[in-house]
Design a protein around this motif. Structure first.
Motif, PDB file in Angstrom:
ATOM      1  N   THR A  91       0.830  -1.207   0.000  1.00 34.18           N
ATOM      2  CA  THR A  91       0.000   0.000   0.000  1.00 34.18           C
ATOM      3  C   THR A  91       0.864   1.257   0.000  1.00 34.18           C
ATOM      4  OG1 THR A  91      -1.713  -1.188   1.238  1.00 34.18           O
ATOM      5  CG2 THR A  91      -1.853   1.218   1.195  1.00 34.18           C
ATOM      6  N   LYS A  92       1.912   1.255   0.843  1.00 27.97           N
ATOM      7  CA  LYS A  92       2.814   2.413   0.928  1.00 27.97           C
ATOM      8  C   LYS A  92       3.523   2.664  -0.403  1.00 27.97           C
ATOM      9  CE  LYS A  92       7.007   2.321   2.626  1.00 27.97           C
ATOM     10  NZ  LYS A  92       8.167   2.167   3.544  1.00 27.97           N
ATOM     11  N   LEU A  93       4.033   1.597  -1.025  1.00 31.40           N
ATOM     12  CA  LEU A  93       4.765   1.749  -2.284  1.00 31.40           C
ATOM     13  C   LEU A  93       3.853   2.205  -3.421  1.00 31.40           C
ATOM     14  CD1 LEU A  93       7.171  -1.337  -2.233  1.00 31.40           C
ATOM     15  CD2 LEU A  93       7.597   1.001  -1.476  1.00 31.40           C
ATOM     16  N   LYS A  94       2.610   1.775  -3.380  1.00 30.41           N
ATOM     17  CA  LYS A  94       1.648   2.208  -4.398  1.00 30.41           C
ATOM     18  C   LYS A  94       1.438   3.713  -4.321  1.00 30.41           C
ATOM     19  CE  LYS A  94      -2.947   1.137  -6.260  1.00 30.41           C
ATOM     20  NZ  LYS A  94      -4.183   0.323  -6.067  1.00 30.41           N
ATOM     21  N   ILE A  95       1.370   4.241  -3.108  1.00 31.91           N
ATOM     22  CA  ILE A  95       1.197   5.688  -2.913  1.00 31.91           C
ATOM     23  C   ILE A  95       2.460   6.436  -3.347  1.00 31.91           C
ATOM     24  CG2 ILE A  95       0.880   7.498  -1.181  1.00 31.91           C
ATOM     25  CD1 ILE A  95      -0.793   5.445   0.413  1.00 31.91           C
ATOM     26  N   LEU A  96       3.639   5.922  -2.952  1.00 40.90           N
ATOM     27  CA  LEU A  96       4.902   6.575  -3.296  1.00 40.90           C
ATOM     28  C   LEU A  96       5.143   6.574  -4.805  1.00 40.90           C
ATOM     29  CD1 LEU A  96       7.276   5.174  -0.521  1.00 40.90           C
ATOM     30  CD2 LEU A  96       6.345   7.484  -0.683  1.00 40.90           C
ATOM     31  N   ARG A  97       4.783   5.475  -5.431  1.00 44.26           N
ATOM     32  CA  ARG A  97       5.015   5.347  -6.870  1.00 44.26           C
ATOM     33  C   ARG A  97       4.079   6.235  -7.678  1.00 44.26           C
ATOM     34  NH1 ARG A  97       5.895  -0.273 -10.230  1.00 44.26           N
ATOM     35  NH2 ARG A  97       5.702   0.579 -12.335  1.00 44.26           N
ATOM     36  N   GLY A  98       2.851   6.361  -7.230  1.00 41.44           N
ATOM     37  CA  GLY A  98       1.887   7.194  -7.935  1.00 41.44           C
ATOM     38  C   GLY A  98       1.645   6.712  -9.351  1.00 41.44           C
ATOM     39  N   GLN A  99       1.781   7.624 -10.323  1.00 42.22           N
ATOM     40  CA  GLN A  99       1.521   7.301 -11.731  1.00 42.22           C
ATOM     41  C   GLN A  99       2.773   6.859 -12.479  1.00 42.22           C
ATOM     42  OE1 GLN A  99      -1.675   7.280 -12.930  1.00 42.22           O
ATOM     43  NE2 GLN A  99      -2.183   7.721 -10.784  1.00 42.22           N
ATOM     44  N   LEU A 100       3.891   6.755 -11.789  1.00 40.57           N
ATOM     45  CA  LEU A 100       5.139   6.382 -12.450  1.00 40.57           C
ATOM     46  C   LEU A 100       5.061   4.965 -13.002  1.00 40.57           C
ATOM     47  CD1 LEU A 100       7.698   7.808  -9.850  1.00 40.57           C
ATOM     48  CD2 LEU A 100       7.080   8.807 -12.068  1.00 40.57           C
ATOM     49  N   ASP A 101       5.630   4.777 -14.177  1.00 39.75           N
ATOM     50  CA  ASP A 101       5.579   3.461 -14.816  1.00 39.75           C
ATOM     51  C   ASP A 101       6.934   3.153 -15.422  1.00 39.75           C
ATOM     52  OD1 ASP A 101       4.447   1.098 -15.547  1.00 39.75           O
ATOM     53  OD2 ASP A 101       3.479   1.862 -17.352  1.00 39.75           O
ATOM     54  N   GLY A 102       7.190   1.878 -15.677  1.00 41.12           N
ATOM     55  CA  GLY A 102       8.430   1.484 -16.331  1.00 41.12           C
ATOM     56  C   GLY A 102       9.198   0.434 -15.552  1.00 41.12           C
ATOM     57  N   CYS A 103      10.195  -0.150 -16.221  1.00 38.59           N
ATOM     58  CA  CYS A 103      10.992  -1.235 -15.639  1.00 38.59           C
ATOM     59  C   CYS A 103      11.702  -0.796 -14.366  1.00 38.59           C
ATOM     60  CB  CYS A 103      12.008  -1.727 -16.664  1.00 38.59           C
ATOM     61  SG  CYS A 103      13.071  -3.064 -16.075  1.00 38.59           S
ATOM     62  N   SER A 104      12.287   0.396 -14.388  1.00 40.60           N
ATOM     63  CA  SER A 104      13.029   0.878 -13.226  1.00 40.60           C
ATOM     64  C   SER A 104      12.131   0.989 -12.001  1.00 40.60           C
ATOM     65  CB  SER A 104      13.667   2.238 -13.526  1.00 40.60           C
ATOM     66  OG  SER A 104      14.496   2.655 -12.471  1.00 40.60           O
ATOM     67  N   GLU A 105      10.885   1.435 -12.201  1.00 43.94           N
ATOM     68  CA  GLU A 105       9.946   1.555 -11.075  1.00 43.94           C
ATOM     69  C   GLU A 105       9.563   0.177 -10.547  1.00 43.94           C
ATOM     70  OE1 GLU A 105       9.816   4.624 -10.209  1.00 43.94           O
ATOM     71  OE2 GLU A 105      10.741   5.215 -12.102  1.00 43.94           O
ATOM     72  N   ASP A 106       9.415  -0.794 -11.450  1.00 44.57           N
ATOM     73  CA  ASP A 106       9.102  -2.163 -11.026  1.00 44.57           C
ATOM     74  C   ASP A 106      10.235  -2.736 -10.176  1.00 44.57           C
ATOM     75  OD1 ASP A 106       6.688  -2.122 -12.354  1.00 44.57           O
ATOM     76  OD2 ASP A 106       7.403  -3.240 -14.104  1.00 44.57           O
ATOM     77  N   VAL A 107      11.483  -2.439 -10.573  1.00 46.14           N
ATOM     78  CA  VAL A 107      12.633  -2.949  -9.815  1.00 46.14           C
ATOM     79  C   VAL A 107      12.656  -2.342  -8.412  1.00 46.14           C
ATOM     80  CG1 VAL A 107      15.146  -3.104  -9.724  1.00 46.14           C
ATOM     81  CG2 VAL A 107      13.978  -3.366 -11.900  1.00 46.14           C
ATOM     82  N   LYS A 108      12.305  -1.070  -8.303  1.00 42.48           N
ATOM     83  CA  LYS A 108      12.233  -0.436  -6.981  1.00 42.48           C
ATOM     84  C   LYS A 108      11.213  -1.156  -6.109  1.00 42.48           C
ATOM     85  CE  LYS A 108      13.400   4.041  -9.017  1.00 42.48           C
ATOM     86  NZ  LYS A 108      12.878   5.362  -9.454  1.00 42.48           N
ATOM     87  N   ASP A 109      10.020  -1.390  -6.654  1.00 43.35           N
ATOM     88  CA  ASP A 109       8.985  -2.124  -5.921  1.00 43.35           C
ATOM     89  C   ASP A 109       9.512  -3.497  -5.492  1.00 43.35           C
ATOM     90  OD1 ASP A 109       7.218  -0.064  -6.297  1.00 43.35           O
ATOM     91  OD2 ASP A 109       5.780  -1.177  -7.498  1.00 43.35           O
ATOM     92  N   MET A 110      10.145  -4.174  -6.431  1.00 38.13           N
ATOM     93  CA  MET A 110      10.604  -5.541  -6.198  1.00 38.13           C
ATOM     94  C   MET A 110      11.620  -5.608  -5.058  1.00 38.13           C
ATOM     95  SD  MET A 110      12.333  -8.081  -9.002  1.00 38.13           S
ATOM     96  CE  MET A 110      14.003  -7.470  -8.818  1.00 38.13           C
ATOM     97  N   VAL A 111      12.619  -4.743  -5.095  1.00 37.47           N
ATOM     98  CA  VAL A 111      13.672  -4.770  -4.076  1.00 37.47           C
ATOM     99  C   VAL A 111      13.107  -4.388  -2.706  1.00 37.47           C
ATOM    100  CG1 VAL A 111      15.840  -3.722  -3.318  1.00 37.47           C
ATOM    101  CG2 VAL A 111      15.529  -4.327  -5.736  1.00 37.47           C
TER     102      VAL A 111
END
Length: 261
Positions: A99-119
């Motif tokens: 939930t926290k990461l979804k808020i922090l990420r917002g509308q950002l998209d792309g491979c780099s953002e997915d890697v941030k979520d993953m780690v």
């Protein structure tokens, strides 16, 4: 190479050749326990993307960044889906992190953002401390302004911003020293951080051991049959593969099988 490092228009192919030709000398000094400050002065390219890429490939035979990107394409979405659904359903802590990461990420998209979520989700899943891997500073902070005593001794990604998602610049610190202050994106930062453990012959700290070992085996495809990169605890038997890493890999395979049925 010292002369070339001071130039802004050096030839990358020439640097790669020089790094290959001097690999044995570099590795000999690293293995002899040479001081990090001396290594930075004598082998400045060793701490750059181009130099560490060459050294790592000479050492392991692995093209790390290509391997990582290929693994992300094959496994990244599946891991994130598993974390956001199955793990979030079973663990309140993981659900809160999702939930926290979804808020922090917002509308950002792309491979780099997915890697941030993953780690970040892996750190949460394995109950390992984010501050052992990431150190957050102000967006405009310069390397010389960072309070070095607050950095861990082991490789750490310095994030110029309040979150990984808000940062446009990253740095790498090792042994409380900034060794690279111009890393343009998160994937470069993760790869450089991971390479440094091998190139500088550093053990994974216990505080990050499970997350780093999972990335090593599942996304960087480095799977030695014997030994481990994790720092050895006194009076405790060390296993070649962390059982929690094996469990997550097995659970991911089961999750994929269920999804395809």
């Amino acid at each position: 190479m010292k002369v070339r490092f001071e130039q802004t228009n050096f030839n990358p192919d020439e640097v790669k050749t020089l790094m290959k030709c001097t690999y044995y000398s570099q590795w000999k000094e690293i293995n002899s326990g040479t001081d990090l400050k001396y290594l930075m002065e004598e082998w400045p390219f060793l701490f750059t993307e181009i130099g560490m890429t060459v050294h790592f490939q000479e050492l392991t035979g692995v093209s790390l960044k290509d391997t990582f990107l290929n693994s992300l394409e094959k496994k990244g979405k599946r891991l994130l889906d598993f974390m956001r659904t199955t793990c979030a359903d079973k663990s309140k802590r993981v659900l809160q992190e999702v939930t926290k990461l979804k808020i922090l990420r917002g509308q950002l998209d792309g491979c780099s953002e997915d890697v941030k979520d993953m780690v970040l989700l892996l750190l949460c899943y394995f109950d390992e401390k984010e501050e052992s891997l990431f150190h957050y500073v102000e967006e405009t902070c310069l390397a010389k302004e960072i309070q070095m005593e607050r950095l861990p001794l082991t490789p750490c990604i310095v994030v110029c911003g309040t979150t990984c998602y808000a940062s446009r610049l990253f740095m790498l610190s090792i042994d409380c020293k900034i060794v690279n202050d111009q890393i343009p994106n998160f994937i470069f930062a993760i790869c450089l951080m991971f390479r440094s453990y091998y190139c500088l012959n550093i053990h994974y700290p216990v505080a990050l051991g499970t997350t780093l070992e999972f990335l090593q085996r599942c996304f960087f495809n480095i799977n030695p049959e014997k030994g481990t990169k994790v720092e050895t605890k006194k009076n405790k038997k060390q296993l070649s593969v962390n059982p929690r890493v094996l469990t997550l890999i097995a659970d991911l395979s089961d999750h994929e099988w269920r999804e395809t049925c």
